[in-house]
Enzyme design. Structure first.
Site, PDB file in Angstrom:
ATOM      1  CD  GLU A 208      -3.674  65.761  76.472  1.00 37.43           C
ATOM      2  OE1 GLU A 208      -2.923  66.644  76.898  1.00 37.43           O
ATOM      3  OE2 GLU A 208      -3.628  65.335  75.309  1.00 37.43           O
ATOM      4  NE  ARG A 212      -2.302  69.386  77.644  1.00 37.68           N
ATOM      5  CZ  ARG A 212      -2.721  69.938  76.517  1.00 37.68           C
ATOM      6  NH1 ARG A 212      -2.910  71.225  76.440  1.00 37.68           N
ATOM      7  NH2 ARG A 212      -2.977  69.186  75.460  1.00 37.68           N
ATOM      8  CG  ASP A 341       3.538  60.708  70.800  1.00 40.93           C
ATOM      9  OD1 ASP A 341       2.952  60.069  71.678  1.00 40.93           O
ATOM     10  OD2 ASP A 341       3.107  61.784  70.326  1.00 40.93           O
ATOM     11  CD  GLU A 475       4.760  67.859  68.834  1.00 44.19           C
ATOM     12  OE1 GLU A 475       4.446  68.704  67.970  1.00 44.19           O
ATOM     13  OE2 GLU A 475       4.032  67.599  69.816  1.00 44.19           O
TER      14      GLU A 475
HETATM   15  C1  DMJ Z   1       1.541  68.189  74.023  1.00 48.19           C
HETATM   16  O1  DMJ Z   1       0.515  68.094  74.943  1.00 48.19           O
HETATM   17  C2  DMJ Z   1       2.642  67.197  74.317  1.00 48.19           C
HETATM   18  O2  DMJ Z   1       3.790  67.544  73.650  1.00 48.19           O
HETATM   19  C3  DMJ Z   1       2.250  65.795  73.935  1.00 48.19           C
HETATM   20  O3  DMJ Z   1       3.324  64.909  74.089  1.00 48.19           O
HETATM   21  C4  DMJ Z   1       1.783  65.757  72.501  1.00 48.19           C
HETATM   22  N1  DMJ Z   1       0.818  66.745  72.185  1.00 48.19           N
HETATM   23  C5  DMJ Z   1       1.003  68.107  72.640  1.00 48.19           C
HETATM   24  C6  DMJ Z   1       1.793  68.996  71.705  1.00 48.19           C
HETATM   25  O4  DMJ Z   1       1.685  68.738  70.394  1.00 48.19           O
END
Ligand code: DMJ
Length: 587
Positions: A208, A212, A341, A475
């Site tokens: 995270e 971010r 993912d 998404e």
């Molecule tokens: C975000 O922090 C990013 O897109 C991550 O890949 C998945 N989760 C959240 C949004 O849903």
């Protein structure tokens, strides 16, 4: 704590004259060296005597000053200010001083023309207004904290960032920049400069914080050229390096950035690290090497690939769990949604970001897609294509909101698909986009649930209460954005606009935007969190959907998984230096 003390030791006890100029001009210049020593020296006159001596000296200095011409006084003030600023700079940026000089390349498509069509222009302006609402409320009620609680109008802290603060600010920087919200960008930059602090005792999620904070800082640098962002990104990257101190070099999920001690999520199968977490560092780490001249970042992520390539993969699929000590897979669960993912996304984007020179990334991506098609992608009896989850060979006919990003990924990768499969990959992207749109359309609020199923007689509908929430995730809109850019089929703008209307109707509240607990209900139950990715991703993708394609064009940028744009390292720009080729294992 590493800074030299400012030379103002006696300020608090000196009686400053109440002249219109105040005392500022008397400070560092007027302090004789001796007076600094008074503070610690045994020879200092004690108590009252010292106060008297200081008092007399201050009067003497004030008299001298009053005899000066105004220009001289002004000059003194200017010099004093410069010195204080210089000292402060020296104090704040010690880590950055080691960075090599780097000419800044003006970014391609950081801003663009207004769309020619007035209707599109109006929609784009609406999305900018939404960003302003989200930002202004964050600023009003949660400034400097990680996220906003828009109903209770206060800060929200998520334990993903430990006590690193300011997630919304860093996540929003590039969105503010491309929307040309200049004042807001400036206040965000000032906050980063003065307050973003990584010298904290914090256990953080490596993934995270990377997507971010590192991603947000890198993009802010590449767009604006402001050095502070490069320095902060590299400083943070260095803090993350101890996460790789495991027997295999597969990083821990959690890291205390003060002690450097890492561990994994207690719930993860047999002490495993998570595929989507350790597999989603590649883009940022290659850029950290690129910007710092230090290959260590790229080496760490290239080693992850090496470990993965040595392992047997069940049916060519990558399980979500890998033990960083033994180097063996944990449970054989495979998902293109949560836990898996963005690993797949980063294989494709690593290849694109290397200007299509990273052949290893390319092969891993297309091989993985082949296995996903064979084992996970299915069509419902109603004709909806979906991506199921795989548990030790058995399929769970469920698709997460997170999985919906894959439509955009398939379309983005279509161009390089082997054996004339370009059209097929675009078609796959379009089918996933349609399924995910259905998951929105089949709710009362026209916002999609966290997960939807294709079993028990339902299609694209959530059946479990704990899968009916929507937390402002991007998404589905992300996939519309890729499909729009790559096909210009107007339905994607139409679907995106439906989502805007639903967000405005159900998620917008006085204090910002909130997630929803049950999208099948007619009455909103708000979760009271404005996620930072709403500003970095959802609103950015919407803005791009209603902009011309020359803003952040795909020929020049790839988006990290938090929608932070990173420049493609073009060959002709001399970017594939020997060092970079080495990072990418091309030599
Ligand atoms: C975000 O922090 C990013 O897109 C991550 O890949 C998945 N989760 C959240 C949004 O849903």
């Amino acid at each position: 704590g590493q800074s030299p003390a400012l030379p103002l030791p006696l300020r608090v006890i000196r009686p400053f004259p109440k002249s219109p100029q105040g005392a500022a001009h008397l400070r560092p210049r007027a302090l004789p060296v001796r007076s600094q020593h008074h503070r610690t020296s045994a020879a200092a006159p004690p108590g009252l005597a010292r106060i008297r001596a200081d008092h007399e000296r201050a009067l003497r200095e004030a008299k001298e000053t009053l005899q000066k011409l105004p220009e001289e006084i002004r000059g003194d003030i200017r010099r004093d200010k410069e010195k204080v600023a210089q000292d402060a700079r020296g104090r704040k940026e010690p880590a950055a001083s080691g960075l090599p000089q780097r000419p800044f390349r003006p970014p391609v498509g950081a801003a663009g023309q207004e769309p020619a069509d007035p209707a599109v222009r109006q929609r784009r302006a609406k999305i900018k207004e939404m960003m302003k609402h989200a930002w202004d409320n964050y600023k009003r009620y949660a400034w400097g904290l990680n996220e906003l609680k828009p109903i209770s109008k206060q800060g929200h802290s998520s334990n993903l960032f430990g006590n690193i603060q300011g997630a919304t600010i860093v996540d929003a920087l590039d969105t503010l920049y491309i929307m040309e919200m200049k004042e807001e960008f400036k206040e965000a930059k000032d906050w980063v400069e003065k307050n973003l602090d990584f010298n904290v005792n914090a256990e953080i999620s490596v993934f995270e914080v990377n997507i971010r904070f590192v991603g947000g800082l890198l993009s802010a640098y590449y767009l604006s050229g402001e050095e502070i962002f490069r320095k902060k990104a590299v400083e943070l990257g260095e803090k993350l390096l101890p996460a790789f101190n495991t027997p295999t070099g597969i990083p821990w999920a959690l890291l205390n950035i003060k002690s450097g001690i890492g561990r994994n999520w207690p719930w993860a199968s047999g002490g495993s690290s998570i595929l989507a977490e350790f597999g989603t560092l590649h883009l940022e780490f290659v850029h950290l090497s690129h910007l710092s001249g230090n290959p260590v970042f790229a080496e760490k992520v290239m080693n992850i690939r090496k470990v993965l390539n040595r392992l047997d993969k069940p049916e060519g699929l990558y399980p979500n769990y890998l033990n960083p000590s033994s180097g063996q897979w944990g449970q054989h669960h495979v998902s293109i949604g949560g836990l898996g993912d963005s690993f797949y996304e980063y294989l494709l984007k690593a290849w694109l970001m290397s200007d299509k020179t990273d052949e290893e990334g390319k092969k891993m991506y297309y091989d993985a897609v082949q296995a996903i098609e064979t084992h996970l992608i299915r069509k419902s009896s109603g004709g909806l294509t979906y991506i199921a989850e795989w548990k030790g060979g058995l399929l769970e006919h469920k698709m997460g909101h997170l999985t919906c990003f894959a439509g955009g990924m398939f379309a983005l990768g279509a161009d390089g698909a082997p054996s004339d499969k370009t059209g097929h990959h675009i078609e796959l992207g379009a089918e996933i986009a349609r399924t995910c749109h259905e998951s929105y359309d089949r709710t009362s609020m026209k916002l999609g649930p966290e997960a939807f199923r294709f079993d028990g007689g339902v299609e694209a509908i959530a059946t479990r209460q704990n899968e009916k929430y929507y937390i402002l995730r991007p998404e589905v809109i992300e996939t519309y954005m890729y499909m729009w850019r790559l096909t210009h089929d107007p339905k994607y703008r139409q679907w995106a606009w439906e989502a805007v209307e639903a967000l405005e109707k159900h998620c917008r509240v006085d204090g910002g935007y909130s997630g929803i607990r049950d999208v099948y209900n007619n009455h909103e139950s708000h979760d009271d969190v404005q996620q930072s990715f709403f500003l970095s991703e959802t609103l950015k993708y919407l803005y791009l959907l209603f902009s011309d394609d020359d803003i952040l064009p795909f020929e020049h940028w790839v988006f990290n998984t938090e929608a932070h744009p990173l420049p493609i390292l073009h060959k002709e720009d001399g970017n594939t230096t020997l060092k970079l080729q080495y990072m990418l294992k091309l030599v």
